[in-house]
Design a protein around this motif. Structure first.
Motif, PDB file in Angstrom:
ATOM      1  N   TYR A   1       0.846  -1.192   0.000  1.00 45.58           N
ATOM      2  CA  TYR A   1       0.000   0.000   0.000  1.00 45.58           C
ATOM      3  C   TYR A   1       0.878   1.238   0.000  1.00 45.58           C
ATOM      4  O   TYR A   1       1.770   1.363   0.838  1.00 45.58           O
ATOM      5  N   GLN A   2       0.597   2.138  -0.935  1.00 45.92           N
ATOM      6  CA  GLN A   2       1.352   3.384  -0.949  1.00 45.92           C
ATOM      7  C   GLN A   2       0.506   4.506  -0.349  1.00 45.92           C
ATOM      8  O   GLN A   2      -0.605   4.783  -0.815  1.00 45.92           O
ATOM      9  N   PRO A   3       1.031   5.149   0.700  1.00 46.55           N
ATOM     10  CA  PRO A   3       0.297   6.221   1.374  1.00 46.55           C
ATOM     11  C   PRO A   3       0.062   7.433   0.459  1.00 46.55           C
ATOM     12  O   PRO A   3       0.883   7.743  -0.404  1.00 46.55           O
TER      13      PRO A   3
ATOM     14  N   ARG B   1     -11.707  15.845  -7.554  1.00 43.46           N
ATOM     15  CA  ARG B   1     -10.560  15.799  -6.654  1.00 43.46           C
ATOM     16  C   ARG B   1      -9.321  15.467  -7.481  1.00 43.46           C
ATOM     17  O   ARG B   1      -9.419  14.859  -8.552  1.00 43.46           O
ATOM     18  N   LEU B   2      -8.164  15.873  -6.970  1.00 44.91           N
ATOM     19  CA  LEU B   2      -6.919  15.699  -7.717  1.00 44.91           C
ATOM     20  C   LEU B   2      -5.828  15.083  -6.864  1.00 44.91           C
ATOM     21  O   LEU B   2      -5.551  15.567  -5.764  1.00 44.91           O
ATOM     22  N   THR B   3      -5.198  14.061  -7.386  1.00 45.46           N
ATOM     23  CA  THR B   3      -4.027  13.488  -6.729  1.00 45.46           C
ATOM     24  C   THR B   3      -2.880  13.487  -7.726  1.00 45.46           C
ATOM     25  O   THR B   3      -3.070  13.078  -8.874  1.00 45.46           O
ATOM     26  N   ALA B   4      -1.709  13.938  -7.293  1.00 49.32           N
ATOM     27  CA  ALA B   4      -0.535  13.860  -8.158  1.00 49.32           C
ATOM     28  C   ALA B   4       0.283  12.650  -7.754  1.00 49.32           C
ATOM     29  O   ALA B   4       0.505  12.419  -6.565  1.00 49.32           O
ATOM     30  N   GLU B   5       0.703  11.865  -8.718  1.00 46.03           N
ATOM     31  CA  GLU B   5       1.488  10.674  -8.388  1.00 46.03           C
ATOM     32  C   GLU B   5       2.936  10.807  -8.831  1.00 46.03           C
ATOM     33  O   GLU B   5       3.268  11.605  -9.695  1.00 46.03           O
ATOM     34  N   GLY B   6       3.791  10.039  -8.185  1.00 49.43           N
ATOM     35  CA  GLY B   6       5.202  10.052  -8.544  1.00 49.43           C
ATOM     36  C   GLY B   6       5.934  11.300  -8.086  1.00 49.43           C
ATOM     37  O   GLY B   6       6.881  11.739  -8.737  1.00 49.43           O
ATOM     38  N   VAL B   7       5.504  11.864  -6.953  1.00 52.15           N
ATOM     39  CA  VAL B   7       6.191  13.048  -6.414  1.00 52.15           C
ATOM     40  C   VAL B   7       7.489  12.580  -5.762  1.00 52.15           C
ATOM     41  O   VAL B   7       7.477  11.755  -4.849  1.00 52.15           O
ATOM     42  N   GLU B   8       8.602  13.103  -6.273  1.00 50.41           N
ATOM     43  CA  GLU B   8       9.896  12.594  -5.811  1.00 50.41           C
ATOM     44  C   GLU B   8      10.764  13.636  -5.136  1.00 50.41           C
ATOM     45  O   GLU B   8      11.779  13.304  -4.530  1.00 50.41           O
ATOM     46  N   ASN B   9      10.415  14.921  -5.277  1.00 50.82           N
ATOM     47  CA  ASN B   9      11.235  15.918  -4.583  1.00 50.82           C
ATOM     48  C   ASN B   9      10.408  17.076  -4.017  1.00 50.82           C
ATOM     49  O   ASN B   9       9.241  17.252  -4.366  1.00 50.82           O
TER      50      ASN B   9
ATOM     51  N   GLN C   1       1.323  11.751  -3.759  1.00 48.86           N
ATOM     52  CA  GLN C   1       1.739  10.364  -3.546  1.00 48.86           C
ATOM     53  C   GLN C   1       3.079  10.221  -4.245  1.00 48.86           C
ATOM     54  O   GLN C   1       3.253  10.737  -5.341  1.00 48.86           O
ATOM     55  N   GLY C   2       4.017   9.569  -3.622  1.00 57.37           N
ATOM     56  CA  GLY C   2       5.299   9.383  -4.302  1.00 57.37           C
ATOM     57  C   GLY C   2       6.412   9.011  -3.351  1.00 57.37           C
ATOM     58  O   GLY C   2       6.244   9.031  -2.136  1.00 57.37           O
ATOM     59  N   TYR C   3       7.552   8.648  -3.949  1.00 61.43           N
ATOM     60  CA  TYR C   3       8.688   8.180  -3.157  1.00 61.43           C
ATOM     61  C   TYR C   3       9.185   9.226  -2.173  1.00 61.43           C
ATOM     62  O   TYR C   3       9.808   8.884  -1.178  1.00 61.43           O
ATOM     63  N   LEU C   4       8.939  10.519  -2.458  1.00 61.57           N
ATOM     64  CA  LEU C   4       9.356  11.550  -1.503  1.00 61.57           C
ATOM     65  C   LEU C   4       8.741  11.290  -0.128  1.00 61.57           C
ATOM     66  O   LEU C   4       9.382  11.503   0.895  1.00 61.57           O
TER      67      LEU C   4
END
Ligand code: C2E
Ligand code: CA
Ligand code: CA
Ligand code: CA
Length: 273
Positions: free
Chosen positions: A43-45, A226-234, A250-253
């Motif tokens: 599960y990715q938070p 509603r809007l979610t951005a994925e792959g946020v890394e920095n 949502q992302g590795y950051l």
């Protein structure tokens, strides 16, 4: 065969690809015969940009292959779709996610679905049963379907999504911006959320990229989505997305996909970003 003065290499890896495909199908059948032993959900938070709180998770399938170790879905979802195994696989995912989500009060759980699965005649019935069986509130379940899949799919898919919505289950348009949909689809199709694809998030540091994301945000808010951005890394990407009014990130950051028990811990600790 390609003609004069041309040659094409047949490499061992191409041969392996073929073998992998065959093995995948057979082994996937075995995995499905004993789902709980070989399949896992991570599960990715997902976090709110307004207060940094944990608002939801996305279920991501993993296959604990007896020899190859942890296999990511890109390597076998397609094969499962082509063989029809996706129906059973998808049901297992939905049920597992609903059961896990019972331990996470208030958290939304998003589940990826294949259009083939949605098109199977008893899809909405299955969702209803899983909700009843698990006791998960419909409002906490969200179905993610990719833009490309949705546009290519028939009106049956749209009808199923409408039915789910009437039950209280939300629907998100995944990988938004990567397909060939016309914008008018956004209005016609019953979606509650847009997930901005990672490829857009990656370019918000450029003028054109930033303008694109701002346009998507404008489009979503004008349509009450509603809007979610994925792959946020920095940090810069996160700051930009919050500034322009993207609701969730949502992302590795923030966090990678993790096993279910870690989500419970994050909730307990009231993890914020
Ligand atoms: P997706 O739905 O777009 O999921 C997001 C993918 O991006 C996940 O890959 C996730 O681990 C990865 N990701 C998350 N944050 C970052 C980041 O900051 N940077 C980068 N580079 N990647 C990030 P994953 O888990 O390998 O899943 C791949 C795709 O497989 C998913 O893409 C989804 O389309 C599909 N999939 C996953 N689980 C299921 C499932 O249960 N059913 C179906 N039908 N498809 C699934
Ligand atoms: Ca997704
Ligand atoms: Ca996505
Ligand atoms: Ca994707």
């Amino acid at each position: 065969a390609e003609g004069r003065s041309r040659y094409v290499l047949f490499t061992p890896s191409m041969d392996e690809d073929v073998r992998l495909r065959e093995a995948t199908d057979r082994e996937l059948r075995q995995a499905l015969a004993d789902c709980d032993a070989q399949l896992r959900l991570h599960y990715q938070p997902i976090f709110s940009t307004s207060d940094g709180s944990l608002t939801g998770v996305e279920a991501l399938l993993r296959w604990e292959h007896p020899e190859n170790g942890l296999v990511t879905p890109d390597a076998f979802i397609r094969a499962a779709e082509e063989s029809g195994l996706i129906e059973v696989l998808g049901q297992w995912v939905l049920r597992r996610a609903a059961l896990d989500a019972r331990n996470w009060p208030g958290l939304r759980v998003a589940v990826n679905v294949s259009p083939i699965q949605v098109r199977s005649h008893n899809f909405t019935e299955t969702v209803r049963e899983i909700l009843a069986e698990s006791g998960l509130e419909a409002e906490r379940l969200e179905i993610e379907i990719t833009e490309t899949a949705l546009m290519a799919a028939s009106s049956e898919v749209a009808a199923s999504l409408r039915e789910l919505r009437q039950m209280g289950v939300a629907c998100a348009l995944d990988d938004f911006g990567t397909g060939y949909s016309s914008l008018s689809h956004i209005r016609d199709i019953a979606v509650d959320r847009i997930k901005i694809d990672r490829s857009f998030v990656q370019v918000v540091n450029t003028e054109a990229g930033a303008a694109l994301v701002e346009a998507i945000v404008g489009l979503a808010s004008a349509n009450g989505l509603r809007l979610t951005a994925e792959g946020v890394e920095n940090r810069d990407q996160y700051a930009f997305l919050g500034r322009v009014g993207c609701h969730e990130v949502q992302g590795y950051l923030f966090a990678r996909p993790v096993p279910a028990d870690q989500i419970a811990r994050m909730l307990e600790e009231k993890l914020c970003v």
